[in-house]
Structures are given as C-alpha cells and as structure tokens.
Motif scaffolding. Structure first.
Motif, PDB file in Angstrom:
ATOM      1  N   TRP A 215       1.020  -1.237   0.068  1.00  0.00           N
ATOM      2  CA  TRP A 215       0.073   0.222   0.089  1.00  0.00           C
ATOM      3  C   TRP A 215       0.717   1.123  -0.114  1.00  0.00           C
ATOM      4  O   TRP A 215       1.553   1.592   0.982  1.00  0.00           O
ATOM      5  CB  TRP A 215      -0.847   0.161   1.092  1.00  0.00           C
ATOM      6  CG  TRP A 215      -1.974   1.017   1.349  1.00  0.00           C
ATOM      7  CD1 TRP A 215      -1.748   2.354   1.641  1.00  0.00           C
ATOM      8  CD2 TRP A 215      -3.340   1.108   0.724  1.00  0.00           C
ATOM      9  NE1 TRP A 215      -2.964   3.249   1.659  1.00  0.00           N
ATOM     10  CE2 TRP A 215      -3.884   2.359   0.966  1.00  0.00           C
ATOM     11  CE3 TRP A 215      -3.863   0.204  -0.208  1.00  0.00           C
ATOM     12  CZ2 TRP A 215      -4.918   2.692   0.478  1.00  0.00           C
ATOM     13  CZ3 TRP A 215      -5.286   0.687  -0.488  1.00  0.00           C
ATOM     14  CH2 TRP A 215      -5.765   1.958  -0.111  1.00  0.00           C
ATOM     15  N   HIS A 251      -0.919  -1.062  -4.442  1.00  0.00           N
ATOM     16  CA  HIS A 251      -1.907  -0.024  -4.403  1.00  0.00           C
ATOM     17  C   HIS A 251      -1.240   1.429  -4.317  1.00  0.00           C
ATOM     18  O   HIS A 251      -0.477   1.515  -3.446  1.00  0.00           O
ATOM     19  CB  HIS A 251      -3.042  -0.103  -3.166  1.00  0.00           C
ATOM     20  CG  HIS A 251      -3.906  -1.424  -3.536  1.00  0.00           C
ATOM     21  ND1 HIS A 251      -4.992  -1.499  -3.994  1.00  0.00           N
ATOM     22  CD2 HIS A 251      -3.449  -2.690  -2.674  1.00  0.00           C
ATOM     23  CE1 HIS A 251      -5.427  -2.920  -3.920  1.00  0.00           C
ATOM     24  NE2 HIS A 251      -4.631  -3.601  -2.951  1.00  0.00           N
ATOM     25  N   PRO A 253      -2.769   4.714  -4.044  1.00  0.00           N
ATOM     26  CA  PRO A 253      -3.924   5.679  -4.287  1.00  0.00           C
ATOM     27  C   PRO A 253      -3.483   7.042  -3.841  1.00  0.00           C
ATOM     28  O   PRO A 253      -2.368   7.343  -3.434  1.00  0.00           O
ATOM     29  CB  PRO A 253      -4.733   5.307  -2.911  1.00  0.00           C
ATOM     30  CG  PRO A 253      -3.688   4.623  -2.013  1.00  0.00           C
ATOM     31  CD  PRO A 253      -2.908   3.939  -2.640  1.00  0.00           C
ATOM     32  N   ALA A 266      -8.106  -3.658   1.953  1.00  0.00           N
ATOM     33  CA  ALA A 266      -7.357  -4.148   0.859  1.00  0.00           C
ATOM     34  C   ALA A 266      -6.467  -5.188   1.563  1.00  0.00           C
ATOM     35  O   ALA A 266      -6.329  -6.326   0.892  1.00  0.00           O
ATOM     36  CB  ALA A 266      -6.307  -2.957   0.237  1.00  0.00           C
TER      37      ALA A 266
END
Length: 277
Positions: A215, A251, A253, A266
């Motif tokens: 992440w 990921h 974001p 997630a």
C-alpha cells in the motif's frame, strides 16, 4: 468471541519481547498474521477494543496523535489468529531508542534491522508450533516502521507465506536517496552495503511467486512514487514470468503517509485470498 493471550520471550541478546496473541474462540486451525506497528504505536494500540482511526497517546508524550487503532483485533474478528509485538526501541521498549540501539549494535557487528527481524522470526517459530495455527499459513503485515520490518522478515524467512506492507518505505533505496528525503528514516531503515547487492525490488523479485502486497500512497514522504513505480515494474515482471501476477499487488492511491480504512480492507482481501483461498 475472542481470546487474548499475554506473551513474552527473550531475544537472543536478553531483551524482553512482549506481545498479545488474539484468536477466535472457535477451535478450528486458522491462518496467523504477525501485526507490526509504526513508530508511534505498540501492541496495545493494535489491539484496542475499538477499531478505526482514533487518538492515541504513547508513553512520554503529553498530546495524542491519530493512528489506526485495533486493527490486529479486527483481523482476529475476521477469522485470523493475530500476534502483535511491541518492536524494539519503541513505546515501552525505549529507552534506549532506535537510534541509540542502532549505534550500540553496529559497533558489535550487528544491525538494528537484523535484531528486529530476528525477534519477528522468533514469533514465526512460536506460531508454527501452535496447534491452532494452520500449517504453513503465517503472514506478516505492518504499517510504516512495521511495514519495512515486515518486508525484510518476508525476504529472509521462507516460512512467511505472505506479506502486506502499508506505507512501509518499500520501493527503491536508490530513488529515495536521489529524489526523496533520506532524513525521514532513522538508523533502523538502512542496511549496510545493501545497494552493492541490489535494490529492494531485486530481492523481492527473486522470491516470486510468494504473495506480496504494497500500500503505497502517491505522496508518501517515506517512499517516493518513482521508487515504487520502479519496484512495481521490476517485481511485476518476475511474477508474470512465474505465472503468478495476481500474487503481487501494489495499491497507489492518492494520499500521504497514513493507515486508512481502505488500506485495511485491501489488506483483509489480500490475506483472505492468499491464506484462506
């Protein structure tokens, strides 16, 4: 419907490691996740009854800060056995703090990262010996400080089936030095001589197809986007060659250095797929 166990053991140098293990009451053998906190957290912050972003005051501080609370307990509610240990040099395991411990260990031929990883590996050994942990189903997950210590544990310990690193400074050491802020990371983050052997992506690529999730918010101060992009490209090719592209998930974001509810969901989805099928 949960059982909380208070654990402690001795590290090889005699330091006392403390942890909480949380498990569902049900007697089935379950996958286990070692949950590793960031700089301002502890085993206590990860196992609060309340789950979600909240205010937490660490020992020695006069003001609270916002962090993700109770996420290890929430994973247990979702059907995992979790073990949350307070990492060396932080919270009630300081003083000495991480920088002072790193200096002490360096002159004795060791590194702080190595000492931290060794304690996490002790936790892996403990979990593998429990009758309620599914064989070969131990993962590591962590945020920030815990994200990088989880990453290096996954690299060196083949018993760890899956990794989730959240805002863990994983990407490219070279990119951080050239384009980021090296001062953001303390002594613990730096592994002597590492770039003479390869960057983080080179080591991760060699472990394909072992499950790996990052992440990596695009504005995270601790892991420049250019480094994460480089990591994703190099490691992604290795997982594609291994015909396991779905086991490598990155990921990216919008956002900064933060453990969000979206990151938790997630992580939960990834661990559920890789550990439960």
């Amino acid at each position: 419907d949960l059982v909380v166990e208070d654990l402690a053991w001795s590290a090889p140098d005699g330091q006392r490691v403390t942890a909480f293990l949380i498990r569902p009451v049900a007697g089935a053998r379950l996958p286990a996740v070692i949950c590793l906190h960031g700089t301002g957290g502890s085993r206590e912050s990860e196992t609060t009854a309340a789950f979600g972003p909240g205010e937490w005051t660490r020992p020695g501080d006069s003001k609270p800060h916002t962090r993700m609370l109770g996420w290890a307990r929430e994973l247990a509610r979702r059907g995992f056995i979790t073990l949350s240990l307070t990492q060396r040099g932080l919270d009630r395991r300081a003083p000495p703090d991480t920088n002072d411990q790193a200096k002490d260990l360096l002159v004795r031929g060791r590194t702080l990262m190595g000492a931290i990883v060794q304690e996490i590996r002790q936790a892996v050994t403990y979990l593998e010996g429990r009758d309620d942990v599914a064989p070969g189903q131990v993962a590591v997950s962590g945020m920030s400080f815990g994200g990088i210590t989880a990453f290096y544990t996954w690299l060196v310990d083949g018993r760890v089936k899956a990794l989730v690193s959240i805002c863990g400074g994983v990407g490219s050491i070279d990119a951080l030095l050239r384009e980021g802020r090296p001062s953001y990371h303390g002594f613990y983050w730096w592994v002597p001589g590492m770039l003479t052997r390869g960057d983080q992506a080179d080591f991760a690529a060699a472990l394909a197809p072992r499950p790996l999730m990052l992440w990596a918010p695009r504005s995270d101060i601790g892991m420049p986007k250019a480094g994460v992009d480089r990591f994703a490209a190099t490691v992604g090719r290795a997982y594609t060659r291994a015909q396991a592209a779905q086991r490598f998930v990155v990921h990216q974001p919008a956002g900064e250095h933060e453990f969000t509810l979206e990151a938790f969901e997630a992580m939960l989805a990834f661990l559920g797929l890789e550990l439960k099928g």
